[in-house]
Scaffold this motif. Structure first.
Motif, PDB file in Angstrom:
ATOM      1  N   VAL A 137      33.845  42.717  50.687  1.00 27.69           N
ATOM      2  CA  VAL A 137      35.012  43.065  50.473  1.00 27.69           C
ATOM      3  C   VAL A 137      34.895  43.949  49.234  1.00 27.69           C
ATOM      4  CG1 VAL A 137      36.193  41.005  51.689  1.00 27.69           C
ATOM      5  CG2 VAL A 137      35.589  41.039  49.121  1.00 27.69           C
ATOM      6  N   GLU A 138      35.957  44.933  49.336  1.00 23.74           N
ATOM      7  CA  GLU A 138      36.242  45.641  47.926  1.00 23.74           C
ATOM      8  C   GLU A 138      36.514  45.036  46.735  1.00 23.74           C
ATOM      9  OE1 GLU A 138      37.904  49.461  48.533  1.00 23.74           O
ATOM     10  OE2 GLU A 138      37.753  49.696  50.591  1.00 23.74           O
ATOM     11  N   LYS A 139      36.088  45.395  45.655  1.00 23.54           N
ATOM     12  CA  LYS A 139      36.559  44.817  44.606  1.00 23.54           C
ATOM     13  C   LYS A 139      37.947  45.250  43.978  1.00 23.54           C
ATOM     14  CE  LYS A 139      31.884  44.356  42.057  1.00 23.54           C
ATOM     15  NZ  LYS A 139      31.118  45.001  40.780  1.00 23.54           N
ATOM     16  N   GLY A 140      38.580  44.202  43.347  1.00 24.15           N
ATOM     17  CA  GLY A 140      39.999  44.434  42.867  1.00 24.15           C
ATOM     18  C   GLY A 140      39.816  44.966  41.236  1.00 24.15           C
ATOM     19  N   VAL A 141      40.968  44.751  40.692  1.00 27.82           N
ATOM     20  CA  VAL A 141      40.780  44.889  39.079  1.00 27.82           C
ATOM     21  C   VAL A 141      40.235  43.805  38.533  1.00 27.82           C
ATOM     22  CG1 VAL A 141      42.657  46.784  39.176  1.00 27.82           C
ATOM     23  CG2 VAL A 141      43.461  44.162  39.005  1.00 27.82           C
ATOM     24  N   VAL A 142      40.235  42.443  39.184  1.00 27.82           N
ATOM     25  CA  VAL A 142      39.682  41.416  38.691  1.00 27.82           C
ATOM     26  C   VAL A 142      38.705  41.041  39.898  1.00 27.82           C
ATOM     27  CG1 VAL A 142      40.140  39.016  38.420  1.00 27.82           C
ATOM     28  CG2 VAL A 142      41.531  40.659  37.105  1.00 27.82           C
ATOM     29  N   TYR A 143      37.435  40.460  39.284  1.00 27.13           N
ATOM     30  CA  TYR A 143      36.351  40.326  40.179  1.00 27.13           C
ATOM     31  C   TYR A 143      35.449  39.363  39.385  1.00 27.13           C
ATOM     32  CZ  TYR A 143      33.900  44.452  38.243  1.00 27.13           C
ATOM     33  OH  TYR A 143      33.521  45.372  37.468  1.00 27.13           O
ATOM     34  N   ASN A 158      41.506  36.363  46.171  1.00 31.21           N
ATOM     35  CA  ASN A 158      42.021  37.592  46.463  1.00 31.21           C
ATOM     36  C   ASN A 158      41.237  38.720  46.136  1.00 31.21           C
ATOM     37  OD1 ASN A 158      43.824  39.594  47.356  1.00 31.21           O
ATOM     38  ND2 ASN A 158      45.271  39.195  45.625  1.00 31.21           N
ATOM     39  N   PRO A 159      40.261  38.960  46.745  1.00 35.03           N
ATOM     40  CA  PRO A 159      39.302  40.011  46.257  1.00 35.03           C
ATOM     41  C   PRO A 159      39.600  41.373  45.915  1.00 35.03           C
ATOM     42  CG  PRO A 159      38.558  39.500  48.417  1.00 35.03           C
ATOM     43  CD  PRO A 159      39.843  38.408  47.927  1.00 35.03           C
ATOM     44  N   THR A 160      40.688  42.010  46.922  1.00 35.72           N
ATOM     45  CA  THR A 160      41.272  43.229  46.800  1.00 35.72           C
ATOM     46  C   THR A 160      42.442  43.190  46.014  1.00 35.72           C
ATOM     47  OG1 THR A 160      42.140  43.099  48.874  1.00 35.72           O
ATOM     48  CG2 THR A 160      39.901  44.151  48.873  1.00 35.72           C
ATOM     49  N   ASN A 161      42.465  42.567  44.537  1.00 33.02           N
ATOM     50  CA  ASN A 161      43.759  42.474  44.192  1.00 33.02           C
ATOM     51  C   ASN A 161      44.211  43.718  43.329  1.00 33.02           C
ATOM     52  OD1 ASN A 161      42.190  42.085  41.248  1.00 33.02           O
ATOM     53  ND2 ASN A 161      41.212  40.637  42.633  1.00 33.02           N
ATOM     54  N   LYS A 162      45.195  43.552  42.703  1.00 32.01           N
ATOM     55  CA  LYS A 162      45.986  44.667  41.657  1.00 32.01           C
ATOM     56  C   LYS A 162      46.732  43.857  40.738  1.00 32.01           C
ATOM     57  CE  LYS A 162      49.889  45.639  44.800  1.00 32.01           C
ATOM     58  NZ  LYS A 162      49.461  44.391  45.555  1.00 32.01           N
ATOM     59  N   VAL A 163      46.910  44.639  39.456  1.00 37.54           N
ATOM     60  CA  VAL A 163      47.850  44.023  38.568  1.00 37.54           C
ATOM     61  C   VAL A 163      49.330  43.671  39.104  1.00 37.54           C
ATOM     62  CG1 VAL A 163      49.269  44.659  36.399  1.00 37.54           C
ATOM     63  CG2 VAL A 163      46.970  45.633  36.653  1.00 37.54           C
ATOM     64  N   GLY A 164      49.607  42.133  38.962  1.00 36.21           N
ATOM     65  CA  GLY A 164      50.601  41.500  39.099  1.00 36.21           C
ATOM     66  C   GLY A 164      50.534  40.460  40.201  1.00 36.21           C
ATOM     67  N   ASP A 165      49.142  40.668  40.867  1.00 40.84           N
ATOM     68  CA  ASP A 165      48.912  39.476  41.707  1.00 40.84           C
ATOM     69  C   ASP A 165      48.403  38.265  41.092  1.00 40.84           C
ATOM     70  OD1 ASP A 165      49.231  41.335  43.630  1.00 40.84           O
ATOM     71  OD2 ASP A 165      47.239  41.626  44.144  1.00 40.84           O
ATOM     72  N   ARG A 166      48.452  37.201  41.895  1.00 40.80           N
ATOM     73  CA  ARG A 166      47.626  35.927  41.182  1.00 40.80           C
ATOM     74  C   ARG A 166      46.616  35.782  41.828  1.00 40.80           C
ATOM     75  NH1 ARG A 166      50.555  32.960  37.531  1.00 40.80           N
ATOM     76  NH2 ARG A 166      49.018  31.593  37.585  1.00 40.80           N
ATOM     77  N   VAL A 167      45.345  35.444  41.154  1.00 40.74           N
ATOM     78  CA  VAL A 167      44.064  35.175  41.646  1.00 40.74           C
ATOM     79  C   VAL A 167      43.596  33.697  41.420  1.00 40.74           C
ATOM     80  CG1 VAL A 167      43.714  37.676  41.854  1.00 40.74           C
ATOM     81  CG2 VAL A 167      42.919  36.408  39.775  1.00 40.74           C
ATOM     82  N   THR A 168      42.662  33.304  42.102  1.00 38.32           N
ATOM     83  CA  THR A 168      41.882  32.024  41.822  1.00 38.32           C
ATOM     84  C   THR A 168      40.494  32.308  41.811  1.00 38.32           C
ATOM     85  OG1 THR A 168      43.905  30.545  42.444  1.00 38.32           O
ATOM     86  CG2 THR A 168      41.551  29.710  42.009  1.00 38.32           C
ATOM     87  N   LEU A 169      39.686  32.025  40.704  1.00 37.81           N
ATOM     88  CA  LEU A 169      38.322  32.229  40.532  1.00 37.81           C
ATOM     89  C   LEU A 169      37.640  30.659  40.391  1.00 37.81           C
ATOM     90  CD1 LEU A 169      38.182  34.695  37.567  1.00 37.81           C
ATOM     91  CD2 LEU A 169      38.350  35.012  39.819  1.00 37.81           C
ATOM     92  N   THR A 170      36.644  30.724  41.529  1.00 38.53           N
ATOM     93  CA  THR A 170      36.084  29.609  41.535  1.00 38.53           C
ATOM     94  C   THR A 170      34.577  29.425  41.209  1.00 38.53           C
ATOM     95  OG1 THR A 170      37.611  28.614  43.201  1.00 38.53           O
ATOM     96  CG2 THR A 170      35.785  27.197  42.835  1.00 38.53           C
ATOM     97  N   ALA A 171      33.957  28.478  40.472  1.00 35.68           N
ATOM     98  CA  ALA A 171      32.778  28.373  40.151  1.00 35.68           C
ATOM     99  C   ALA A 171      31.999  27.392  40.967  1.00 35.68           C
ATOM    100  CB  ALA A 171      32.359  28.455  38.751  1.00 35.68           C
ATOM    101  N   PHE A 172      30.809  27.642  41.495  1.00 43.64           N
ATOM    102  CA  PHE A 172      30.026  26.651  42.276  1.00 43.64           C
ATOM    103  C   PHE A 172      28.684  26.412  41.804  1.00 43.64           C
ATOM    104  CE2 PHE A 172      33.332  28.243  45.215  1.00 43.64           C
ATOM    105  CZ  PHE A 172      33.747  27.206  45.541  1.00 43.64           C
ATOM    106  N   PRO A 173      28.533  25.527  40.534  1.00 42.21           N
ATOM    107  CA  PRO A 173      27.221  25.406  39.991  1.00 42.21           C
ATOM    108  C   PRO A 173      26.278  24.907  41.157  1.00 42.21           C
ATOM    109  CG  PRO A 173      28.812  23.902  39.179  1.00 42.21           C
ATOM    110  CD  PRO A 173      29.587  24.799  40.047  1.00 42.21           C
ATOM    111  N   ASP A 174      25.118  25.048  41.330  1.00 45.16           N
ATOM    112  CA  ASP A 174      24.163  24.686  42.078  1.00 45.16           C
ATOM    113  C   ASP A 174      24.058  23.001  41.846  1.00 45.16           C
ATOM    114  OD1 ASP A 174      20.893  23.340  42.176  1.00 45.16           O
ATOM    115  OD2 ASP A 174      21.410  24.685  43.738  1.00 45.16           O
TER     116      ASP A 174
END
Length: 608
Positions: A137-143, A158-174
Motif C-alpha cells: 500500500v502507499e505510504k501516508g504521512v505517518v508510516y 491506516n497506511p494511506t493516512n493524512k494529517v487529521g487522521d487517527r492511526v494505530t501502530l503495532t509492533a510484533f517482536p519475534d
C-alpha cells in the motif's frame, strides 16, 4: 543418558512405516506482488539470507521444486519461504494464500514468512501449485518501520493516512528472539513505549516511526522455556522413568520425554520441565540449528544433530528434525493409549513423531519464556511440604542442572558441617544466586511455587567452592535394565533426607505421592541427600539455621580462623564474589564496614 531427547532427533526407526527408497515429490509456488511494481517478491524451498535474495518485481508461475525422501509415504510436507520488500513510497501490508474455493485467505502480516505445503504429487507435470500474493500500500504521512526485520515486524491500521487522521501502530517482536523497546520518531532519541500506539496525526508528529527491537541472544545465551502442546495443554520435559511395558526398540524414545499437564500443582516446580533453548533466528519467525538442554543434557551432544522450529502463527510452532532423508514432526501422542508414571507426579503422557504435520493442534507447540518479563505467568519455583515448617518458614531441597536466582525472599542454604550433637548446620548463600549442580536447602514463605520463584539464569555463576555436605540427584535412563546404574538407591545407613513430615533430616525416605504409604526406593529426582558415610549420627538430625558461629574472624563459618578467612576477606574488600561471608564475624572493629583494618585484625588472629 544417550536416550535423552532422542524424540526430536532420532528420526529413523521411530516412524511406523516401511523403510525403502521412496518417491520424489514435486511442488511449486506462485508469488505475485499486488499492485505490480509496488514491491519485490521471492519464494524458495530453502531458508535464504535476506541480504542475498535475488529479488524479482513480478514472479508468477515460479520454478518447480522437488524433494526426494528415503522412506515410503503417501505425501510430504515442505516449507515455503516467502520474502517481500516494498519499493520507495510503499509499505508491505500482508500475504494471502489462494484457498480451495478460489478465494484468498490472509495468513501473515510479516514480510518474511513461511508456510507449510503438503503435496502428494510424484510427477513434475502434476506438481502441486500453491499461490501466494504479497500486498503493498502507499505510504501516508505517518508510516512504521522495524529496526530489525529479522526479530520484529510492524503494522499500521491506516497506511494511506493524512494529517487529521487517527492511526494505530503495532509492533510484533519475534516471539522467540525479539523484545520490543519502543517507538522512535524520525530518529529522535526519545522512545514511546506504548504498543499498540494510537494517536491523531498533526503536522508536528507526522513522519517515520521506527519500532526498536532488541535480540534476546537466543543464539549465544539461549532462553529458558516451558514447551506446551497446544492441543493437550501439557508441558514437554525430560524424564528418566523406566517402563517395563515398553518395547526395547522404543525405549530410547519413550524414556527420554514426558508430557505433564500444565495445571498439575507440581508442573511449575519440576526442573525437568525447564528447557534451555538455543538456535539461529531464520528471519522468518523460526529457528534453525536448534539445540535443547534438559536436565543438563544437550540434544546436539547426544546425536550430533540439530533440529528446526517453524512458525505456524504468532505464538504456535512446528518442531521437526531430519535424518537419512526422513523428517519427523513432534506431536502429542494423544490418540494413543501408551502412558506411564513418574515418581511424585503420577500419570504422564509421551509424545511421538510423525512424517508430516497438518493444521491439527496436536502438532503445534507454544513456547513460554521463563524470564523476568513473564514471572507472573511462566514462573518456576520451589514447592515445600507444609509440614517442613519452622518459625513461619517452609523448607525443601533443590538440585538443578541450571543456575538460578532466588526471588520472593527465598533463601538458599548449604550444609557446611555436622555439629557435635549430631545436628546439621546451615549457612546462607549470601547473594541468593545458586550455581548449576549445587545442592541446597531452600527457605520459603509459601507452600506454592508461585510464592517461591526461582529465576533460571543464562549466565554461569562461579561455582561455590566451600564444603557442602549435601549431594544432589538427577537421574536419566541410560538403557540399562538395572535402575541402580543411573539412580541412587536410598540407604539409611549412609544417607539422610529432608523429611516431608517435619523440619529434620531423617533415615526414612519420603513417600511417593502417587501411592499411599509407600516410601521411595530411590532418591527422588532433583532432590538432595546428606551423605553421612563413616559418621555416627542419630536417625533424626535437627537443623540449625543460625549462620553466625560468633567466632571473630571466622568469616566462612567453618569454626576456625585460618588463611581461608584471610583470603575470603580480601575477596570481599576487592568486591569479588564469595560463596559465604559472615559480616558480623568479619567486622572486627565494629565500624559497619569490611576494610583493611578488619583484614589486619583477622591476620593477627590467625597468627596467635
Amino acid at each position: 543418558m544417550k536416550r535423552l531427547l532422542a524424540t526430536l532427533l532420532t528420526i529413523v526407526g521411530t516412524f511406523t512405516m516401511v523403510h525403502a527408497i521412496g518417491p520424489t515429490f514435486f511442488y511449486k509456488y506462485s508469488v505475485e506482488p499486488v499492485p505490480v511494481g509496488a514491491g519485490l517478491v521471492y519464494a524458495s524451498d530453502e531458508d535464504l539470507d535476506v541480504e542475498n535474495i535475488p529479488w524479482k518485481s513480478s514472479w508468477y508461475r515460479t520454478v518447480t521444486f522437488s524433494k526426494k525422501i528415503s522412506v515410503q509415504q503417501e505425501a510430504t510436507t515442505v516449507t515455503a519461504f516467502l520474502y517481500a520488500k516494498p519499493m520507495d513510497g510503499y509499505l508491505f501490508s500482508h500475504w494471502t494464500k489462494k484457498n480451495d474455493n478460489g478465494g484468498e485467505t490472509v495468513f501473515s502480516y510479516t514480510a518474511n514468512t513461511t508456510d507449510l505445503v503438503t503435496t502428494t504429487s510424484t510427477t513434475e507435470a502434476n506438481a502441486k501449485l500453491t499461490e501466494y500474493k504479497a500486498y503493498f500500500v502507499e505510504k501516508g504521512v505517518v508510516y512504521p518501520e522495524s529496526s530489525d526485520e529479522s526479530i520484529g515486524s510492524v503494522t499500521i491500521d491506516n497506511p494511506t493516512n493524512k494529517v487529521g487522521d487517527r492511526v494505530t501502530l503495532t509492533a510484533f517482536p519475534d516471539h522467540l528472539n525479539g523484545k520490543f523497546i519502543g517507538w522512535r520518531r524520525n530518529n529522535s532519541s526519545q522512545l514511546i513505549t506504548a504498543n499498540p500506539y494510537n494517536f491523531k496525526i498533526t503536522n508536528s508528529n507526522k513522519g517515520t516511526y521506527t519500532a526498536v527491537f532488541e535480540a534476546r541472544g537466543i543464539e549465544s545465551k539461549g532462553i529458558y522455556i516451558y514447551l506446551e502442546n497446544v492441543k493437550s495443554k501439557k508441558f514437554l520435559g525430560v524424564t528418566g522413568t523406566s517402563e517395563d511395558s515398553i518395547s526395547e526398540e522404543q525405549r530410547n524414545f519413550y524414556n527420554s520425554m514426558m508430557l505433564v499437564d500444565n495445571s498439575h500443582r507440581k508442573s511449575h516446580s519440576l526442573p525437568a520441565l525447564v528447557l534451555k533453548l538455543t538456535g539461529t533466528p531464520t528471519g522468518t519467525g523460526g529457528l534453525r540449528s536448534v539445540d535443547i538442554q534438559g536436565q543438563g543434557i544437550s540434544t546436539y551432544n547426544i546425536s550430533n544433530l540439530k533440529f528446526r522450529v517453524e512458525k505456524y502463527d504468532t505464538l504456535d510452532y512446528y518442531i521437526y528434525g531430519s535424518a537419512q532423508g526422513a523428517t519427523g514432526y513432534l506431536k502429542d501422542n494423544a490418540d494413543k493409549t501408551t502412558y506411564g508414571e513418574m515418581e511424585l507426579i503420577g500419570t504422564i503422557r509421551y509424545p511421538n513423531l510423525y512424517n508430516r504435520p497438518n493444521n491439527d493442534t496436536p502438532y503445534r507447540w507454544r513456547f513460554h519464556h521463563i524470564d523476568e518479563e513473564h514471572l507472573n505467568d511462566n514462573y518456576f519455583g520451589a514447592l515445600p511440604s507444609p509440614k517442613t515448617f519452622k518459625n513461619g518458614k517452609y523448607y525443601t531441597t533443590m538440585y538443578t542442572a541450571f543456575p538460578y536466582r532466588c526471588l520472593d525472599n527465598v533463601k538458599a542454604y548449604l550444609v557446611d558441617k555436622i555439629l557435635d550433637n549430631g545436628s546439621i548446620h546451615l549457612v546462607e548463600i549470601s547473594d541468593g544466586i545458586v550455581p548449576a549442580y549445587t545442592a541446597v536447602i531452600l527457605e520459603c514463605s509459601s507452600t506454592e511455587a508461585i510464592g517461591n520463584r526461582l529465576l533460571p539464569l543464562t549466565t554461569d555463576p562461579e561455582p561455590l567452592t566451600s564444603t557442602n555436605l549435601l549431594k544432589g540427584e538427577i537421574w536419566l535412563h541410560d538403557g540399562s535394565e538395572d535402575e541402580s546404574n543411573y539412580r541412587t538407591r536410598f540407604d539409611p545407613a549412609t544417607m539422610r533426607v529432608l523429611s516431608d513430615d517435619k523440619f529434620a533430616f531423617v533415615a526414612v525416605n519420603n513417600k511417593d505421592d502417587a501411592h499411599d504409604n509407600v516410601t521411595l526406593e530411590y532418591i527422588a529426582n532433583n532432590t538432595c541427600y546428606l551423605d553421612i558415610t563413616g559418621k555416627n549420627v542419630p536417625e533424626e538430625m535437627e537443623i540449625s539455621t543460625d549462620s553466625n558461629s560468633g567466632l571473630k574472624g571466622d568469616v566462612n563459618n567453618d569454626g576456625i580462623v585460618d588463611i581461608v578467612d584471610v583470603m575470603t576477606t580480601v575477596n570481599v574488600i576487592v568486591k569479588k564474589k564469595v560463596p559465604v561471608f559472615i559480616f558480623e564475624n568479619g567486622d572486627i572493629n565494629l565500624d559497619g564496614i569490611i576494610d583493611v583494618v578488619d583484614l589486619m585484625e583477622i591476620v593477627y588472629i590467625t597468627l596467635h
